[in-house]
Design a protein around this motif. Structure first.
Motif, PDB file in Angstrom:
ATOM      1  N   UNK A   3       0.739  -1.252   0.039  1.00 13.76           N
ATOM      2  CA  UNK A   3       0.023   0.150   0.121  1.00 13.76           C
ATOM      3  C   UNK A   3       1.032   1.007  -0.171  1.00 13.76           C
ATOM      4  N   UNK A   4       0.357   2.255  -0.670  1.00 19.08           N
ATOM      5  CA  UNK A   4       1.294   3.386  -0.812  1.00 19.08           C
ATOM      6  C   UNK A   4       0.493   4.500   0.106  1.00 19.08           C
ATOM      7  N   UNK A   5       1.276   4.653   1.175  1.00 20.18           N
ATOM      8  CA  UNK A   5       0.708   5.444   2.264  1.00 20.18           C
ATOM      9  C   UNK A   5       0.361   6.858   1.967  1.00 20.18           C
ATOM     10  N   UNK A   6       1.283   7.557   0.966  1.00 16.58           N
ATOM     11  CA  UNK A   6       0.903   8.992   0.463  1.00 16.58           C
ATOM     12  C   UNK A   6      -0.541   8.588  -0.498  1.00 16.58           C
ATOM     13  N   UNK A   7      -0.622   7.803  -1.315  1.00 15.64           N
ATOM     14  CA  UNK A   7      -1.774   7.610  -2.073  1.00 15.64           C
ATOM     15  C   UNK A   7      -3.221   7.541  -0.936  1.00 15.64           C
ATOM     16  N   UNK A   8      -2.891   6.870  -0.090  1.00 15.15           N
ATOM     17  CA  UNK A   8      -4.025   6.805   1.008  1.00 15.15           C
ATOM     18  C   UNK A   8      -4.487   8.216   1.683  1.00 15.15           C
ATOM     19  N   UNK A   9      -3.268   8.792   1.904  1.00  9.14           N
ATOM     20  CA  UNK A   9      -3.488  10.305   2.580  1.00  9.14           C
ATOM     21  C   UNK A   9      -4.129  11.131   1.665  1.00  9.14           C
ATOM     22  N   UNK A  10      -3.744  11.149   0.317  1.00  9.03           N
ATOM     23  CA  UNK A  10      -4.228  11.933  -0.556  1.00  9.03           C
ATOM     24  C   UNK A  10      -5.505  11.683  -0.807  1.00  9.03           C
ATOM     25  N   UNK A  11      -6.069  10.503  -0.754  1.00  7.77           N
ATOM     26  CA  UNK A  11      -7.569  10.131  -1.186  1.00  7.77           C
ATOM     27  C   UNK A  11      -8.283  10.697  -0.030  1.00  7.77           C
ATOM     28  N   UNK A  12      -7.832  10.412   1.212  1.00  5.91           N
ATOM     29  CA  UNK A  12      -8.640  10.912   2.281  1.00  5.91           C
ATOM     30  C   UNK A  12      -8.787  12.269   2.411  1.00  5.91           C
ATOM     31  N   UNK A  13      -7.815  13.089   2.218  1.00  4.33           N
ATOM     32  CA  UNK A  13      -7.854  14.709   1.982  1.00  4.33           C
ATOM     33  C   UNK A  13      -8.632  15.077   1.188  1.00  4.33           C
ATOM     34  N   UNK A  15     -11.214  13.806   0.028  1.00  2.00           N
ATOM     35  CA  UNK A  15     -12.865  13.810   0.289  1.00  2.00           C
ATOM     36  C   UNK A  15     -13.338  14.392   1.723  1.00  2.00           C
ATOM     37  N   UNK A  16     -12.510  15.033   2.127  1.00  2.00           N
ATOM     38  CA  UNK A  16     -12.867  15.546   3.360  1.00  2.00           C
ATOM     39  C   UNK A  16     -12.821  17.138   3.295  1.00  2.00           C
ATOM     40  N   UNK A  17     -13.715  17.634   4.197  1.00  2.00           N
ATOM     41  CA  UNK A  17     -13.881  18.926   4.417  1.00  2.00           C
ATOM     42  C   UNK A  17     -12.392  19.771   4.623  1.00  2.00           C
ATOM     43  N   UNK A  18     -12.056  19.179   5.844  1.00  2.00           N
ATOM     44  CA  UNK A  18     -10.839  19.784   6.408  1.00  2.00           C
ATOM     45  C   UNK A  18      -9.535  18.643   6.130  1.00  2.00           C
ATOM     46  N   UNK A  19      -8.327  19.286   5.831  1.00  2.00           N
ATOM     47  CA  UNK A  19      -7.123  18.522   5.435  1.00  2.00           C
ATOM     48  C   UNK A  19      -6.588  17.805   6.739  1.00  2.00           C
ATOM     49  N   UNK A  20      -6.791  18.269   7.776  1.00  2.00           N
ATOM     50  CA  UNK A  20      -6.113  17.629   9.007  1.00  2.00           C
ATOM     51  C   UNK A  20      -6.890  16.415   9.262  1.00  2.00           C
ATOM     52  N   UNK A  21      -6.055  15.201   9.270  1.00  4.43           N
ATOM     53  CA  UNK A  21      -6.747  14.034   9.304  1.00  4.43           C
ATOM     54  C   UNK A  21      -6.914  13.564  10.585  1.00  4.43           C
ATOM     55  N   UNK A  22      -7.902  12.974  11.179  1.00  3.76           N
ATOM     56  CA  UNK A  22      -7.699  12.457  12.603  1.00  3.76           C
ATOM     57  C   UNK A  22      -7.307  10.898  12.840  1.00  3.76           C
ATOM     58  N   UNK A  23      -6.483  10.732  12.089  1.00  2.75           N
ATOM     59  CA  UNK A  23      -5.869   9.321  11.738  1.00  2.75           C
ATOM     60  C   UNK A  23      -4.460   9.363  11.943  1.00  2.75           C
ATOM     61  N   UNK A  24      -3.948   8.415  12.690  1.00  4.24           N
ATOM     62  CA  UNK A  24      -2.485   8.129  12.421  1.00  4.24           C
ATOM     63  C   UNK A  24      -2.429   6.785  11.972  1.00  4.24           C
ATOM     64  N   UNK A  25      -1.657   6.534  10.432  1.00  2.85           N
ATOM     65  CA  UNK A  25      -1.725   5.546   9.798  1.00  2.85           C
ATOM     66  C   UNK A  25      -0.368   4.533   9.887  1.00  2.85           C
ATOM     67  N   UNK A  26      -0.628   3.251  10.224  1.00  4.61           N
ATOM     68  CA  UNK A  26       0.173   2.342  10.589  1.00  4.61           C
ATOM     69  C   UNK A  26       0.217   1.394   9.429  1.00  4.61           C
ATOM     70  N   UNK A  27       0.991   1.272   8.348  1.00  5.56           N
ATOM     71  CA  UNK A  27       0.653   0.282   7.291  1.00  5.56           C
ATOM     72  C   UNK A  27       1.759  -0.794   7.201  1.00  5.56           C
TER      73      UNK A  27
END
Length: 270
Positions: A3-13, A15-27
């Protein structure tokens, strides 16, 4: 499969109104269990919102102590949270997650339904499932881990289906990659939990029932025939039972807990 973590982060951002993510990702490529790793992180002081993701599990856990077979190519994901719920309402986290993920996938054009209590279904076959585990203190849930498994490109049994192959047969590709699926599932869990917290179990349950594929199904309990008419706020299946006495047909309603009956799947040769 990685999994490409940056692609996951970009996809999440995106789709969200705010770019600060409420997640810490461990892949990870492979883990024994994403739920166990999430618990380990929480025990080490990780904050709610820690997310553990793998594309293979070697000791995945399913409902009621069953093994969750988790071959390479699937999405296995767990989220650690601190919900404000009493222990008796723990199953509401599963209902919320199931509805949220199904609704988010449907927004993408994937016609997912829910099979009671915790399965995601596509064309009558199992696409994925949810396992919620909790820690309780004085009848209050202090921490919870919501684990999700979704079939992406991994091999599946006859009763299962994977999303990549389904999209190929449909000549569609609404979910273009595993990173997009990961983002969709996380957004679904988030929206489900927000609905439960902000709107309450009544609204959430009505939305869950809208996607429940079992409504109207008939099932035997103790050799008596019942018809599925709903789900209780605690996650129990509501059945209207047909029973005869000497005078008339009576239809009392009962509820059964998850794990006490199985609604099963039909096998397919597709």
């Amino acid at each position: 499969m990685e999994l490409d973590q940056q692609l996951v982060v970009n996809a999440l951002k995106s789709e969200r109104e705010y770019t600060d993510l409420p997640y810490s990702l461990h892949i990870f490529d492979s883990l024994s269990s994403t739920n166990q790793t999430a618990w380990d992180l929480l025990n080490q002081g990780a904050k709610p919102g820690c997310v553990v993701i793998a594309t293979q599990q070697t000791a995945g856990r399913g409902q009621w102590g069953r093994q969750w077979v988790s071959p390479s190519g699937g999405l296995y994901l767990s989220v650690g949270i601190s919900p404000k719920l009493i222990a008796a309402d723990a199953y509401q986290l599963t209902l919320a997650s199931a509805w949220g993920i199904a609704a988010q996938l449907r927004k993408c054009g994937v016609s997912v339904g829910i099979k009671w209590p915790n399965d995601l279904v596509l064309d009558g076959r199992k696409l994925g499932g949810i396992l919620t585990e909790t820690k309780v203190h004085k009848e209050q849930i202090t921490q919870a881990v919501i684990g999700v498994g979704i079939n992406w490109s991994n091999p599946v049994p006859q009763t299962g289906i994977n999303l990549e192959l389904w999209q190929k047969f449909q000549n569609l590709r609404p979910i273009s990659c595993l990173e997009m699926l990961t983002s969709t599932v996380l957004l679904g869990i988030e929206s489900g939990l927000e609905c439960l917290s902000n709107e309450g179990i009544g609204i959430l349950l009505s939305r869950y029932l809208d996607l429940l594929t079992n409504m109207g199904d008939q099932v035997y309990v103790n050799n008596l025939l019942g018809t599925v008419v709903g789900v209780t706020p605690q996650g129990n299946l509501r059945l209207r039972m047909a029973a005869y006495d000497t005078q008339e047909l009576i239809t009392p309603e009962i509820s059964v807990e998850p794990g006490t009956i199985s609604l099963g799947y039909c096998k397919s040769s597709v």
